[in-house]
Design an enzyme around this catalytic site. Structure first.
Site, PDB file in Angstrom:
ATOM      1  N   HIS A  60      29.700 -30.143  -9.837  1.00 55.26           N
ATOM      2  CA  HIS A  60      30.624 -30.931 -10.674  1.00 55.26           C
ATOM      3  C   HIS A  60      30.114 -31.056 -12.108  1.00 55.26           C
ATOM      4  O   HIS A  60      29.362 -31.972 -12.435  1.00 55.26           O
ATOM      5  CB  HIS A  60      30.776 -32.317 -10.040  1.00 55.26           C
ATOM      6  CG  HIS A  60      31.951 -33.088 -10.522  1.00 55.26           C
ATOM      7  ND1 HIS A  60      32.718 -33.870  -9.689  1.00 55.26           N
ATOM      8  CD2 HIS A  60      32.507 -33.215 -11.757  1.00 55.26           C
ATOM      9  CE1 HIS A  60      33.695 -34.443 -10.392  1.00 55.26           C
ATOM     10  NE2 HIS A  60      33.572 -34.060 -11.648  1.00 55.26           N
ATOM     11  N   LEU A  63      32.101 -28.412 -18.589  1.00 58.32           N
ATOM     12  CA  LEU A  63      31.504 -27.600 -19.657  1.00 58.32           C
ATOM     13  C   LEU A  63      32.391 -27.557 -20.904  1.00 58.32           C
ATOM     14  O   LEU A  63      31.997 -26.994 -21.925  1.00 58.32           O
ATOM     15  CB  LEU A  63      31.200 -26.185 -19.153  1.00 58.32           C
ATOM     16  CG  LEU A  63      30.035 -26.098 -18.151  1.00 58.32           C
ATOM     17  CD1 LEU A  63      29.879 -24.678 -17.628  1.00 58.32           C
ATOM     18  CD2 LEU A  63      28.722 -26.577 -18.784  1.00 58.32           C
ATOM     19  N   ASN A  94      39.533 -29.235 -16.281  1.00 56.77           N
ATOM     20  CA  ASN A  94      40.279 -30.062 -17.250  1.00 56.77           C
ATOM     21  C   ASN A  94      39.888 -29.721 -18.694  1.00 56.77           C
ATOM     22  O   ASN A  94      39.371 -30.535 -19.442  1.00 56.77           O
ATOM     23  CB  ASN A  94      40.116 -31.568 -16.965  1.00 56.77           C
ATOM     24  CG  ASN A  94      38.686 -32.071 -17.048  1.00 56.77           C
ATOM     25  OD1 ASN A  94      37.731 -31.311 -16.972  1.00 56.77           O
ATOM     26  ND2 ASN A  94      38.538 -33.381 -17.206  1.00 56.77           N
ATOM     27  N   HIS A 179      39.470 -35.619  -6.779  1.00 53.30           N
ATOM     28  CA  HIS A 179      39.110 -36.821  -7.544  1.00 53.30           C
ATOM     29  C   HIS A 179      40.029 -37.912  -6.983  1.00 53.30           C
ATOM     30  O   HIS A 179      41.200 -37.989  -7.331  1.00 53.30           O
ATOM     31  CB  HIS A 179      39.360 -36.553  -9.028  1.00 53.30           C
ATOM     32  CG  HIS A 179      39.311 -37.761  -9.903  1.00 53.30           C
ATOM     33  ND1 HIS A 179      38.435 -37.884 -10.964  1.00 53.30           N
ATOM     34  CD2 HIS A 179      40.033 -38.910  -9.904  1.00 53.30           C
ATOM     35  CE1 HIS A 179      38.632 -39.042 -11.564  1.00 53.30           C
ATOM     36  NE2 HIS A 179      39.592 -39.686 -10.948  1.00 53.30           N
ATOM     37  N   ASN A 278      34.230 -42.629 -14.724  1.00 56.11           N
ATOM     38  CA  ASN A 278      35.268 -42.762 -13.713  1.00 56.11           C
ATOM     39  C   ASN A 278      34.953 -41.847 -12.533  1.00 56.11           C
ATOM     40  O   ASN A 278      34.894 -40.637 -12.730  1.00 56.11           O
ATOM     41  CB  ASN A 278      36.622 -42.384 -14.335  1.00 56.11           C
ATOM     42  CG  ASN A 278      37.771 -42.690 -13.405  1.00 56.11           C
ATOM     43  OD1 ASN A 278      37.603 -43.401 -12.423  1.00 56.11           O
ATOM     44  ND2 ASN A 278      38.931 -42.138 -13.709  1.00 56.11           N
ATOM     45  N   ASP A 305      28.523 -34.723 -12.153  1.00 57.00           N
ATOM     46  CA  ASP A 305      29.706 -35.094 -12.952  1.00 57.00           C
ATOM     47  C   ASP A 305      29.319 -35.201 -14.429  1.00 57.00           C
ATOM     48  O   ASP A 305      29.744 -36.114 -15.138  1.00 57.00           O
ATOM     49  CB  ASP A 305      30.353 -36.393 -12.455  1.00 57.00           C
ATOM     50  CG  ASP A 305      31.761 -36.576 -13.027  1.00 57.00           C
ATOM     51  OD1 ASP A 305      32.253 -35.697 -13.768  1.00 57.00           O
ATOM     52  OD2 ASP A 305      32.374 -37.627 -12.734  1.00 57.00           O
ATOM     53  N   HIS A 309      30.927 -36.050 -24.075  1.00 58.89           N
ATOM     54  CA  HIS A 309      31.919 -36.372 -25.111  1.00 58.89           C
ATOM     55  C   HIS A 309      31.153 -36.459 -26.423  1.00 58.89           C
ATOM     56  O   HIS A 309      29.927 -36.618 -26.422  1.00 58.89           O
ATOM     57  CB  HIS A 309      32.602 -37.704 -24.818  1.00 58.89           C
ATOM     58  CG  HIS A 309      33.424 -37.698 -23.563  1.00 58.89           C
ATOM     59  ND1 HIS A 309      34.638 -37.055 -23.473  1.00 58.89           N
ATOM     60  CD2 HIS A 309      33.197 -38.234 -22.346  1.00 58.89           C
ATOM     61  CE1 HIS A 309      35.131 -37.200 -22.250  1.00 58.89           C
ATOM     62  NE2 HIS A 309      34.265 -37.922 -21.538  1.00 58.89           N
ATOM     63  N   PHE A 323      36.045 -41.925 -20.544  1.00 58.39           N
ATOM     64  CA  PHE A 323      35.178 -42.023 -19.370  1.00 58.39           C
ATOM     65  C   PHE A 323      34.255 -40.809 -19.316  1.00 58.39           C
ATOM     66  O   PHE A 323      34.689 -39.696 -19.587  1.00 58.39           O
ATOM     67  CB  PHE A 323      36.022 -42.020 -18.092  1.00 58.39           C
ATOM     68  CG  PHE A 323      36.816 -43.269 -17.866  1.00 58.39           C
ATOM     69  CD1 PHE A 323      36.226 -44.385 -17.304  1.00 58.39           C
ATOM     70  CD2 PHE A 323      38.166 -43.324 -18.194  1.00 58.39           C
ATOM     71  CE1 PHE A 323      36.964 -45.543 -17.065  1.00 58.39           C
ATOM     72  CE2 PHE A 323      38.912 -44.472 -17.960  1.00 58.39           C
ATOM     73  CZ  PHE A 323      38.313 -45.587 -17.397  1.00 58.39           C
TER      74      PHE A 323
HETATM   75  O1  DOR Z   1      34.036 -39.983 -16.003  1.00 55.94           O
HETATM   76  C1  DOR Z   1      34.770 -39.027 -15.914  1.00 55.94           C
HETATM   77  N1  DOR Z   1      34.811 -38.079 -16.869  1.00 55.94           N
HETATM   78  N2  DOR Z   1      35.545 -38.924 -14.843  1.00 55.94           N
HETATM   79  C2  DOR Z   1      36.476 -37.967 -14.736  1.00 55.94           C
HETATM   80  O2  DOR Z   1      37.144 -37.926 -13.741  1.00 55.94           O
HETATM   81  C3  DOR Z   1      36.696 -37.008 -15.823  1.00 55.94           C
HETATM   82  C4  DOR Z   1      35.499 -36.859 -16.636  1.00 55.94           C
HETATM   83  C5  DOR Z   1      35.750 -36.170 -17.941  1.00 55.94           C
HETATM   84  O3  DOR Z   1      36.403 -35.098 -17.945  1.00 55.94           O
HETATM   85  O4  DOR Z   1      35.269 -36.644 -18.962  1.00 55.94           O
HETATM   86 ZN    ZN Z   2      36.414 -36.999 -11.408  1.00 52.07          ZN
END
Ligand code: DOR
Ligand code: ZN
Length: 433
Positions: A60, A63, A94, A179, A278, A305, A309, A323
């Site tokens: 998870h 990138l 995503n 998810h 999240n 995960d 950002h 998130f």
């Molecule tokens: O914390 C998260 N960030 N949860 C997610 O489900 C998506 C992810 C993101 O793409 O930043």
């Molecule tokens: Zn997620």
């Protein structure tokens, strides 16, 4: 040329090895294991006092490529992975454009080959544009290189769509990575619905936003006989539901993140987006249940995960900040320090959750060091102490809930397909930092 990793403590759960063992590789594969292996002319990595493990696999990782390279790109993401000991990473879909066509999957594979550091196994979207309505061409996406399917970040609210997606897993033999979040329950929540959020006056994300969807997806997996993998489980009830489903023979696997395994909602003392992800950090009982799940195998894998950002995005007002936290470079140190050194988890169980078991989730022939396996190897010093300094991360993301933590265990050497890419905590391309 032959490569010998000598004098290390080898942990390979696939063979039940947990003892001093030398490892010999050639032509990108493991060719021998044993005590005091001697070969003339082999390149030698001295691993005395270190743990030698199969290269870690992260199910998870965000990138951010294509389209959000200001958050991360394949070079920075791969380097972060290698620094964390991960030789194989699964990228989430995503992105912009979304990974919902064979063209984008092939672009990712080709772009990653140019960077040449990690094995990249891209996940493709379950639904077109992550819109949750129309299934992607899963069969074709598999042929073009997709390793699994996920709408991560955008929960599939339509149960009919989820049911059909699970039906297709019987054809592709690839999991749907869910998810699990009911967006009507999470709504505009920012942190776990509990005392910490109440004190800070933050909108809450109740545990049920996760558990009702885990329950739904388990029922659908059971009814269809499809392959479900539950991403980032964060709740005690979620663990219980998955444990019960496994006992009934449902084809479900699950992962937990280092932050959910070690932190509670109380970690966010102030309005600090380093703790906004999240699913959110939950309560003490949830952390305990996740740890128990990892011990008894209900939780198959640890996955980071890793969700980078930009600094500007994360520094926005907490309710507006996105998130996600970074995790590739701290995963091993955090889990060794908090779980293994504290005797909450056996070293071999942690290694299994980072190697063999994620490989089984994906159905790939990696995560082990049997003779003939790909020579992906991670060497770490289990006692090496270091302080988490996000400014030293290779990732473009710096928002770590573990910043400033003193950790014990650090990756020192990494081999990918028989090639030493990281040696004595340095990248091998001659680049200096
Ligand atoms: O914390 C998260 N960030 N949860 C997610 O489900 C998506 C992810 C993101 O793409 O930043
Ligand atoms: Zn997620």
């Amino acid at each position: 040329m032959k490569l010998l990793i000598k004098g290390g403590h080898l942990v390979d759960p696939s063979q039940g090895i947990d003892e001093p063992t030398d490892l010999l590789m050639e032509g990108g594969r493991v060719i021998a294991l044993g005590k005091n292996l001697k070969t003339n002319g082999a390149h030698v990595i001295e691993a005395k006092g270190k743990v030698v493990a199969p290269g870690f696999i992260d199910l998870h990782v965000h990138l951010r490529t294509p389209g959000q390279e200001h958050k991360e790109n394949l070079t920075t993401g791969s380097q972060a992975a290698i620094q964390g000991g991960f030789t194989t990473v699964c990228s989430m879909a995503n992105t912009d454009p979304v990974v919902d066509t064979g063209t984008v999957v092939e672009f990712l594979k080709a772009a990653n080959a140019k960077v040449g550091l990690v094995n990249l196994l891209p996940f493709a979207a379950v639904t077109v544009g992550l819109q949750g309505e129309t299934l992607t061409e899963m069969g074709e996406l598999k042929e073009r290189g997709a390793a699994g399917f996920s709408d991560d970040g955008a929960p599939i609210m339509n149960a009919g769509v989820m049911r059909r997606a699970l039906e297709y897993t019987k054809i592709t033999q690839l999991p749907v990575v869910a998810h699990c979040e009911d967006t009507h329950l999470s709504a505009n929540g920012v942190a776990h619905e509990g005392q910490a959020a109440a004190r800070l006056g933050l909108a809450g994300i109740p545990s049920e936003s996760e558990t009702v969807m885990i329950a739904r997806d388990l029922l659908l997996a059971e009814a269809t006989g499809g392959r479900l993998h539950v991403a980032h489980v964060s709740t005690e009830r979620g663990v219980e539901l998955i444990r019960a489903a496994k006992a009934r023979g449902v084809l479900v696997t699950a992962e937990a993140t280092p932050h959910h395994l070690t932190l509670t909602d109380e970690a966010m003392g102030t309005y600090d987006a380093r703790f906004k992800m999240n699913p959110p950090l939950r309560a003490e009982r949830d952390v305990k249940a996740l740890r128990e799940g990892l011990r008894d195998g209900t939780i198959d894998a640890v996955a980071t995960d890793h969700a980078p950002h930009s600094r500007a995005e994360k520094e926005a007002e907490l309710s507006q900040a996105p998130f996600g936290v970074v995790g590739l470079e701290t995963a091993l140190g955090v889990l060794m320090t908090e779980l293994v050194h504290q005797k909450h988890l056996k070293l071999s169980t942690l290694i299994a959750a980072m190697t063999l078991r994620p490989a089984l989730v994906l159905g790939i022939d990696r995560g082990k060091l049997t003779v003939g396996s790909p020579a992906d190897v991670t060497v770490f010093d289990p006692l090496r102490e270091w302080t988490v300094d996000p400014s030293a991360f290779r990732s473009k993301g710096a928002h770590s809930p573990f910043a400033g933590w003193r950790l014990r265990s650090k990756v020192t050497d990494v081999v990918v397909s028989g090639r030493v890419v990281y040696r004595d905590e340095q990248f091998m391309n001659g680049e200096k930092r």
